[in-house]
Scaffold this motif. Structure first.
Motif, short mmCIF file in Angstrom:
data_model
loop_
_atom_site.label_atom_id
_atom_site.label_comp_id
_atom_site.label_asym_id
_atom_site.label_seq_id
_atom_site.Cartn_x
_atom_site.Cartn_y
_atom_site.Cartn_z
N GLU A 1 -7.41 9.25 16.41
CA GLU A 1 -8.59 9.72 16.05
C GLU A 1 -8.60 10.39 14.71
O GLU A 1 -7.55 11.25 14.31
N ALA A 2 -9.18 10.00 13.77
CA ALA A 2 -9.23 10.42 12.49
C ALA A 2 -10.77 10.85 11.84
O ALA A 2 -11.71 10.60 12.42
N HIS A 3 -10.65 12.05 11.03
CA HIS A 3 -11.97 12.46 10.33
C HIS A 3 -12.78 11.53 9.39
O HIS A 3 -12.22 10.88 8.61
N ASP A 4 -14.03 11.27 9.60
CA ASP A 4 -14.62 10.17 8.73
C ASP A 4 -16.12 10.79 8.38
O ASP A 4 -16.89 10.12 8.32
N GLY A 5 -15.85 11.92 7.89
CA GLY A 5 -16.96 12.56 6.93
C GLY A 5 -17.67 13.39 7.82
O GLY A 5 -17.36 13.85 9.09
N GLU A 6 -18.87 13.96 7.24
CA GLU A 6 -19.73 14.93 7.92
C GLU A 6 -21.16 14.07 8.28
O GLU A 6 -21.73 13.25 7.56
N GLY B 1 0.99 -1.17 -0.02
CA GLY B 1 -0.02 -0.05 0.00
C GLY B 1 0.66 1.20 0.11
O GLY B 1 2.26 1.12 -0.22
N ASP B 2 0.14 2.38 0.05
CA ASP B 2 0.84 3.66 0.02
C ASP B 2 1.12 4.12 1.59
O ASP B 2 0.11 3.87 2.31
N ILE B 3 2.26 4.55 1.67
CA ILE B 3 2.70 4.77 3.28
C ILE B 3 2.56 6.28 3.29
O ILE B 3 3.28 7.10 2.36
N GLU B 4 1.68 6.84 4.31
CA GLU B 4 2.03 8.37 4.67
C GLU B 4 2.68 8.48 5.97
O GLU B 4 2.29 7.68 7.05
N ASP B 5 3.62 9.26 6.20
CA ASP B 5 4.32 9.42 7.61
C ASP B 5 3.62 10.42 8.33
O ASP B 5 3.23 11.50 7.58
N LEU B 6 3.09 10.24 9.44
CA LEU B 6 2.15 11.00 10.12
C LEU B 6 2.91 11.71 11.19
O LEU B 6 2.91 12.98 11.13
N TRP B 7 3.72 11.09 12.00
CA TRP B 7 4.36 11.93 13.14
C TRP B 7 5.48 11.13 13.58
O TRP B 7 5.66 9.70 13.44
N MET C 1 3.68 11.71 27.86
CA MET C 1 2.60 11.80 27.13
C MET C 1 2.94 12.85 25.81
O MET C 1 3.60 13.50 26.02
N VAL C 2 2.45 12.42 24.67
CA VAL C 2 2.62 12.96 23.53
C VAL C 2 1.47 13.20 22.74
O VAL C 2 0.56 12.10 22.85
N HIS C 3 1.00 14.24 22.46
CA HIS C 3 -0.39 14.46 21.70
C HIS C 3 0.09 15.25 20.57
O HIS C 3 0.57 16.36 20.69
N ILE C 4 -0.51 14.96 19.23
CA ILE C 4 -0.25 15.49 18.12
C ILE C 4 -1.24 15.47 17.33
O ILE C 4 -2.21 14.51 17.04
N ALA C 5 -1.92 16.89 16.73
CA ALA C 5 -3.21 16.81 16.05
C ALA C 5 -2.90 17.60 14.84
O ALA C 5 -2.10 18.53 14.66
N THR C 6 -3.60 17.06 13.73
CA THR C 6 -3.63 17.92 12.50
C THR C 6 -4.97 18.46 12.52
O THR C 6 -6.02 17.63 12.18
N PRO C 7 -5.30 19.87 12.38
CA PRO C 7 -6.65 20.14 12.30
C PRO C 7 -7.45 19.74 11.13
O PRO C 7 -6.90 19.54 10.01
N SER D 1 -6.52 14.13 11.49
CA SER D 1 -6.29 13.25 12.48
C SER D 1 -5.43 13.50 13.63
O SER D 1 -4.92 14.72 13.51
N SER D 2 -5.61 12.93 14.74
CA SER D 2 -4.69 13.31 16.12
C SER D 2 -4.27 11.95 16.64
O SER D 2 -4.88 10.78 16.51
N LEU D 3 -3.04 12.03 17.29
CA LEU D 3 -2.54 10.87 18.11
C LEU D 3 -2.20 11.50 19.18
O LEU D 3 -1.68 12.49 19.62
#
Length: 431
Positions: free
Chosen positions: A342-347, A289-295, A308-314, A317-319
């Motif tokens: 936590e990932a965005h899954d539509g509206e 598959g296609d790999i996307e580096d997140l954090w 604790m580490v909290h990283i979020a992309t407005p 998604s966030s981790l």
């Protein structure tokens, strides 16, 4: 003729009142006496050194040591005052004896082939007495308490961690909590358990200082305890994490047997074994598959302290990741790891005005693992539906049109702990 004979006799006998030099050999008879007329001292030959004066060392001072192997042996069938026993002990030695008024007691027993120090310790310890040596004076007194101060190089903070990993329907829940703890109160309790009935301890959290009063042997135990506490508490570990998302091509999840095959690892090997080379693992996953580096967070924490580490992309998604490490002396690190993705899954639209609310899909895991210093832990299996954009067929595709297909995306987390040792400098970047 008689006159010459009398003169020779006077010369041989030295004459009346004449002192003759006498040399005595150690442990022997006097040496033969030789008479000679006064004369200028003979000049030594070139090959001879002039005589030097000899200084004799007083053997009594040289033996003034409590550890000299004298082979002391005493035997008492009836109780005898300790003062009398001590006087017999130092008799014939270069030591003087001073006994305090409160140093009393009796001794009955037998001593065989002991040094003076061993004999004093054997006699005085059962009577709760002590001794000190200053020069050649031995002073005997009651066992006394002392006061020492110890540095406590710890933060005066109370850290609390609470986390819960649960399914959406609530069928299973794992909760992890690190209760708030008063570090200095815990140390005071540990020191108190080592003290005698006469011991006292006071801990000042603001200055990081402990004042302890007790007998010297008890204070030695306290010193060892605090030294061990600092050594264990001061261990640090650097946590390097790599988080990437694998968008699969027509598969519901990652086929780890194919990953092992591409890496040259036996198909039955444990998942942890394939995380030894993160770069090779990433290359093997790219075939599915296609790999996307997140954090790629990195944090340093101390032994048994949560990080604790909290990283979020407005809007995306966030981790949130929490790690509690325990560092053993042999370099093995135990990790309590929890992460929530936590990932965005539509509206979602609702109400008369069709207001939209973003839908978020949350997946998480909570686990405990054990890994060697510098090795990598693999955490995978968290997947979610994902729309995959593809080019449209026909004319629409020629003009840049596209379509979306439903697929799956899986989160892969690589976590590598590295023990930070005092004075160690790490050069280089990530693998």
């Amino acid at each position: 003729m008689l006159r010459y004979l009398l003169a020779a006799a006077i010369v041989l006998s030295g004459g009346p009142g004449q002192d003759l030099p006498v040399t005595r050999l150690a442990g022997g008879d006097p040496a033969p006496v030789r008479s000679q007329a006064p004369a200028a001292p003979a000049r030594p030959a070139a090959s001879q050194l002039p005589p030097l004066p000899v200084t004799q060392i007083d053997q009594r001072d040289a033996a003034a040591s409590l550890d000299t192997q004298r082979g002391l042996s005493l035997s008492f069938g009836e109780p005898m005052p300790i003062g009398d026993v001590l006087r017999l002990l130092v008799e014939g030695t270069p030591f003087s004896l001073a006994v305090d008024a409160g140093a009393t007691g009796t001794f009955r027993g037998e001593l065989k082939r002991l040094t003076l120090r061993e004999a004093l310790t054997t006699l005085l310890m059962p009577l709760d007495l002590d001794f000190e040596v200053r020069g050649t004076v031995i002073r005997v007194m009651r066992h006394r308490t002392e006061t020492r101060q110890f540095d406590l190089n710890l933060l005066n903070v109370q850290r609390v961690m609470q986390r819960t990993a649960a399914n959406g329907d609530g069928s299973a829940t794992i909760s992890t909590a690190v209760a708030a703890e008063d570090v200095f109160a815990g140390i005071a309790g540990g020191v108190t358990s080592l003290l005698s009935e006469s011991g006292r301890v006071h801990v000042d959290p603001r200055s990081g200082l402990a004042l302890v009063s007790d007998f010297p042997e008890r204070l030695d135990r306290v010193a060892f305890y605090i030294e061990t506490l600092h050594a264990r508490n001061g261990r640090q570990v650097r946590l390097e994490a790599r988080v990437f998302e694998v968008t699969l091509r027509g598969a519901p999840s990652i086929d780890w047997s194919l990953v092992r095959e591409r890496m040259g690892v036996p198909r039955t090997a444990a998942d942890a074994g394939i995380a030894a080379d993160p770069a090779a693992l990433r290359t093997a996953l790219a075939a599915q598959g296609d790999i996307e580096d997140l954090w790629a967070p990195e944090v340093t924490t101390m032994n048994n302290e949560p990080a604790m580490v909290h990283i979020a992309t407005p809007g995306s998604s966030s981790l949130t990741m929490t790690v509690l490490p325990q560092i053993a002396a042999d370099g093995i690190v135990q990790l309590s790891v929890s992460h929530a993705w936590e990932a965005h899954d539509g509206e979602q639209t609702h109400g008369f005005l069709k207001a939209s609310t973003p839908l978020m899909r949350v997946t998480g895991a909570d686990t405990v693992t054990r890994v060697m210093d510098g090795h990598t832990v693999l955490i995978a299996g968290l997947s979610r539906p994902k729309e995959i954009a593809k080019a449209a067929a026909g004319m629409a595709g020629a003009f840049g049109g596209g379509r979306k297909e439903k697929g799956r995306a899986e989160l892969v987390v690589l976590l590598r702990p590295t023990v930070v040792r005092p004075g160690a400098v790490t050069v280089g970047g990530r693998q």
